[in-house]
Design an enzyme around this catalytic site. Structure first.
Site, PDB file in Angstrom:
ATOM      1  N   ASP A  13      68.330  67.767  -1.666  1.00 20.07           N
ATOM      2  CA  ASP A  13      69.050  67.927  -2.904  1.00 20.07           C
ATOM      3  C   ASP A  13      68.313  67.342  -4.015  1.00 20.07           C
ATOM      4  O   ASP A  13      68.866  66.782  -5.046  1.00 20.07           O
ATOM      5  CB  ASP A  13      70.559  67.188  -2.858  1.00 20.07           C
ATOM      6  CG  ASP A  13      71.189  67.537  -1.738  1.00 20.07           C
ATOM      7  OD1 ASP A  13      71.174  69.047  -1.429  1.00 20.07           O
ATOM      8  OD2 ASP A  13      71.776  66.937  -1.251  1.00 20.07           O
ATOM      9  N   LYS A  16      64.839  70.971  -5.581  1.00 24.65           N
ATOM     10  CA  LYS A  16      63.817  71.860  -5.138  1.00 24.65           C
ATOM     11  C   LYS A  16      63.978  73.377  -5.469  1.00 24.65           C
ATOM     12  O   LYS A  16      63.120  74.097  -6.024  1.00 24.65           O
ATOM     13  CB  LYS A  16      63.580  72.062  -3.687  1.00 24.65           C
ATOM     14  CG  LYS A  16      63.024  70.648  -2.918  1.00 24.65           C
ATOM     15  CD  LYS A  16      63.106  70.816  -1.411  1.00 24.65           C
ATOM     16  CE  LYS A  16      64.325  70.982  -0.906  1.00 24.65           C
ATOM     17  NZ  LYS A  16      65.388  70.010  -0.977  1.00 24.65           N
ATOM     18  N   GLY A  40      71.176  74.565   0.236  1.00 24.29           N
ATOM     19  CA  GLY A  40      71.778  75.432  -0.794  1.00 24.29           C
ATOM     20  C   GLY A  40      71.396  74.953  -1.980  1.00 24.29           C
ATOM     21  O   GLY A  40      71.116  73.591  -2.484  1.00 24.29           O
ATOM     22  N   HIS A  41      71.284  75.696  -2.920  1.00 27.66           N
ATOM     23  CA  HIS A  41      71.069  75.239  -4.418  1.00 27.66           C
ATOM     24  C   HIS A  41      71.787  76.521  -5.374  1.00 27.66           C
ATOM     25  O   HIS A  41      71.921  77.694  -4.701  1.00 27.66           O
ATOM     26  CB  HIS A  41      69.582  75.178  -4.762  1.00 27.66           C
ATOM     27  CG  HIS A  41      68.676  76.315  -4.598  1.00 27.66           C
ATOM     28  ND1 HIS A  41      67.649  76.455  -3.513  1.00 27.66           N
ATOM     29  CD2 HIS A  41      68.443  77.542  -5.347  1.00 27.66           C
ATOM     30  CE1 HIS A  41      67.044  77.777  -3.515  1.00 27.66           C
ATOM     31  NE2 HIS A  41      67.623  78.148  -4.747  1.00 27.66           N
ATOM     32  N   GLN A 217      65.982  70.854   2.641  1.00 27.06           N
ATOM     33  CA  GLN A 217      66.347  69.555   2.981  1.00 27.06           C
ATOM     34  C   GLN A 217      65.288  68.703   2.321  1.00 27.06           C
ATOM     35  O   GLN A 217      64.492  69.228   1.560  1.00 27.06           O
ATOM     36  CB  GLN A 217      66.641  69.175   4.633  1.00 27.06           C
ATOM     37  CG  GLN A 217      67.918  69.782   5.182  1.00 27.06           C
ATOM     38  CD  GLN A 217      67.752  71.397   5.304  1.00 27.06           C
ATOM     39  OE1 GLN A 217      66.762  71.604   6.196  1.00 27.06           O
ATOM     40  NE2 GLN A 217      68.732  72.040   5.211  1.00 27.06           N
TER      41      GLN A 217
HETATM   42  P1  IMP Z   1      72.888  69.739   9.721  1.00 25.23           P
HETATM   43  O1  IMP Z   1      71.660  69.790   8.975  1.00 25.23           O
HETATM   44  O2  IMP Z   1      74.013  70.516   9.191  1.00 25.23           O
HETATM   45  O3  IMP Z   1      72.692  69.465  11.289  1.00 25.23           O
HETATM   46  O4  IMP Z   1      72.878  68.058   9.080  1.00 25.23           O
HETATM   47  C1  IMP Z   1      72.468  66.979   9.480  1.00 25.23           C
HETATM   48  C2  IMP Z   1      72.116  66.123   8.226  1.00 25.23           C
HETATM   49  O5  IMP Z   1      71.454  66.869   7.228  1.00 25.23           O
HETATM   50  C3  IMP Z   1      73.525  65.579   7.611  1.00 25.23           C
HETATM   51  O6  IMP Z   1      73.560  64.346   7.117  1.00 25.23           O
HETATM   52  C4  IMP Z   1      73.509  66.468   6.436  1.00 25.23           C
HETATM   53  O7  IMP Z   1      74.285  66.021   5.319  1.00 25.23           O
HETATM   54  C5  IMP Z   1      72.286  66.620   5.878  1.00 25.23           C
HETATM   55  N1  IMP Z   1      71.743  67.811   5.517  1.00 25.23           N
HETATM   56  C6  IMP Z   1      71.440  69.072   5.961  1.00 25.23           C
HETATM   57  N2  IMP Z   1      71.157  70.114   5.001  1.00 25.23           N
HETATM   58  C7  IMP Z   1      71.208  69.387   3.765  1.00 25.23           C
HETATM   59  C8  IMP Z   1      70.703  69.666   2.495  1.00 25.23           C
HETATM   60  O8  IMP Z   1      70.483  71.051   2.090  1.00 25.23           O
HETATM   61  N3  IMP Z   1      70.865  68.633   1.429  1.00 25.23           N
HETATM   62  C9  IMP Z   1      70.967  67.630   1.905  1.00 25.23           C
HETATM   63  N4  IMP Z   1      71.503  67.103   3.061  1.00 25.23           N
HETATM   64  C10 IMP Z   1      71.440  67.964   3.995  1.00 25.23           C
END
Ligand code: IMP
Length: 424
Positions: A13, A16, A40-41, A217
């Site tokens: 977040d 990017k 997501g953006h 991420q």
């Molecule tokens: P997962 O990727 O859904 O397995 O989540 C694992 C961890 O990564 C969690 O803490 C999510 O909140 C975090 N996370 C996954 N994708 C994002 C993102 O795009 N932005 C911020 N945090 C993310």
């Protein structure tokens, strides 16, 4: 740089999407190389705000080729929903990317719910279970998914197996027939885009095209170098690009590390620079710090340069792009985390052990803030002196030049200090 990576330097977040969107204007190809629709953006097109989760940022430009590379995990349903909103796009999907299927979502939710106080706080998009299947060598690749002859039997075997796992979590079994019918339809739509994208990318490099690799991420969520186990299941670092796209490591020219002017995190896990109370609420409100994918309020902290130095080391950062600088306007004294105190000792690296990271007390320096509205500045020169000092401090502590900063969501609120794309 002709082939460069956009890296999230924190916990995701970082903005990017905005930097990618800005730099994609110069690119011929934009490539997503890891993760799935957990990312997501928000982008604005057709005068409407849309959230992109899977599609690369070049998708709005009909001249740019968009690639979903082999390191990704792709939910076909989510992909088609996104594709329905765009017109005139160029897209290619790797035949080696893995497919997110309905049982992955169920297992993600059930797994998290069973963890009680130890949950990761995942996005529930099935990302972890899909990468788990990939590593366990029982995943479904795009090549199988689009095969009319192979997919039905592969799906049957997998659903039988996964229904057993779901039973252990006391989740209702999934219907093979229903999923087959629905997912065959998706496969029919997607088939035309599925290719060996490594061949395409290597040719694009030979043709001297400008290629932007768009990370999702941030490096603190990297499976290897992040705050394990509170991480995602892939690697958002520049180092993961060659493996996850099928090109040689030495063909990547550099990485632009995107950092917020402060820090945020969603989900569980330690965050040494975290602040709470009125100031955190104010930053959350001004910065609109709520997740694009889940809507969850983000946790807020001061800028943490221990993290940025870690990202620089494990991922490589050629330049920094500092986003959301305007959100700090009006704060009297701005803090920067420069180290941690752990068991009485001062450290400036991230401990591997999560229990140690939980105990880290941040060491900070302070710099005066600025009161002027900076949302309309169009050059570095126009920034108030205090804001310039803040950027210079970041540059000198982290040891990476800042090439751009942003002061608002519009393209013209992204200001380039040093032009780095396409340069010799
Ligand atoms: P997962 O990727 O859904 O397995 O989540 C694992 C961890 O990564 C969690 O803490 C999510 O909140 C975090 N996370 C996954 N994708 C994002 C993102 O795009 N932005 C911020 N945090 C993310």
């Amino acid at each position: 740089m002709k082939r460069f990576v956009i890296v999230g330097t924190q916990w995701g977040d970082e903005g990017k999407g905005k930097i990618t969107d800005f730099l994609a204007q110069k690119a011929d190809v934009v490539v997503r190389f890891q993760g799935g629709n957990n990312a997501g953006h928000t982008v604005v097109f057709n005068n409407k705000k849309h959230s992109l989760h899977l599609l690369p940022s070049g998708i709005l430009n009909p001249n740019i080729m968009n690639v979903l590379a082999n390191g990704m995990v792709i939910n076909p349903k989510a992909l088609i929903e996104e594709l329905e909103k765009v017109k005139n796009f160029k897209l290619m999907i790797s035949d080696r990317a893995h497919v997110v299927l309905p049982y992955h979502l169920e297992l993600d939710k059930a797994g998290e719910n069973s963890k009680g106080g130890k949950k990761i706080g995942t996005t529930h998009k099935g990302i972890g279970p899909t990468y788990t299947d990939k590593a366990s060598r029982i995943g479904m690749r795009m090549s199988t998914f689009i095969s009319k002859s192979l997919m039905p039997k592969a799906l049957l075997d997998l659903i039988n197996k996964k229904n057993q796992e779901l039973k252990e979590f006391k989740v209702k079994p999934l219907s093979y027939k229903k999923i087959l019918k629905e997912y065959q339809n998706y496969a029919n739509i997607i088939r035309q885009y599925v290719k060996d994208t490594s061949i395409y990318l290597n040719q694009a490099i030979e043709d001297d095209l400008i290629i932007l690799f768009e990370g999702a991420q941030g490096v603190m969520l990297c499976l290897d170098h992040g705050t394990y186990p509170y991480v995602t299941s892939s690697s958002p670092s520049a180092a993961s690009v060659p493996l996850n796209t099928g090109i040689a490591p030495w063909l990547v020219d550099g990485a632009i590390g995107v950092t917020k002017a402060y820090t945020t995190r969603v989900g569980e896990g330690p965050m040494p620079s975290e602040i709470k109370g009125e100031l955190a609420d104010r930053i959350r409100k001004v910065g609109n710090e709520f997740g694009t994918t889940t809507g969850r309020p983000r946790r807020i902290g001061w800028l943490d340069t221990v993290i940025l130095k870690h990202t620089k080391r494990v991922s490589g950062l050629t330049y920094l792009a500092v986003t959301l600088l305007d959100v700090l306007t009006g704060i009297e004294r701005i803090k920067i985390v420069t180290g941690y105190k752990l068991n009485g000792k001062i450290i400036d690296s991230i401990p591997a052990e999560i229990e140690d990271l939980k105990k880290c007390i941040p060491i900070t320096i302070e710099t005066p803030g600025w009161q002027e509205d900076i949302t309309k500045v169009s050059s570095y020169k126009e920034l108030p002196e205090q804001a310039k000092t803040y950027l210079k401090l970041i540059e000198s502590i982290v040891g990476v030049p800042i090439s751009m900063f942003s002061v608002g969501p519009d393209r013209n609120q992204t200001i380039v200090i040093k032009n780095m794309v396409g340069e010799a």
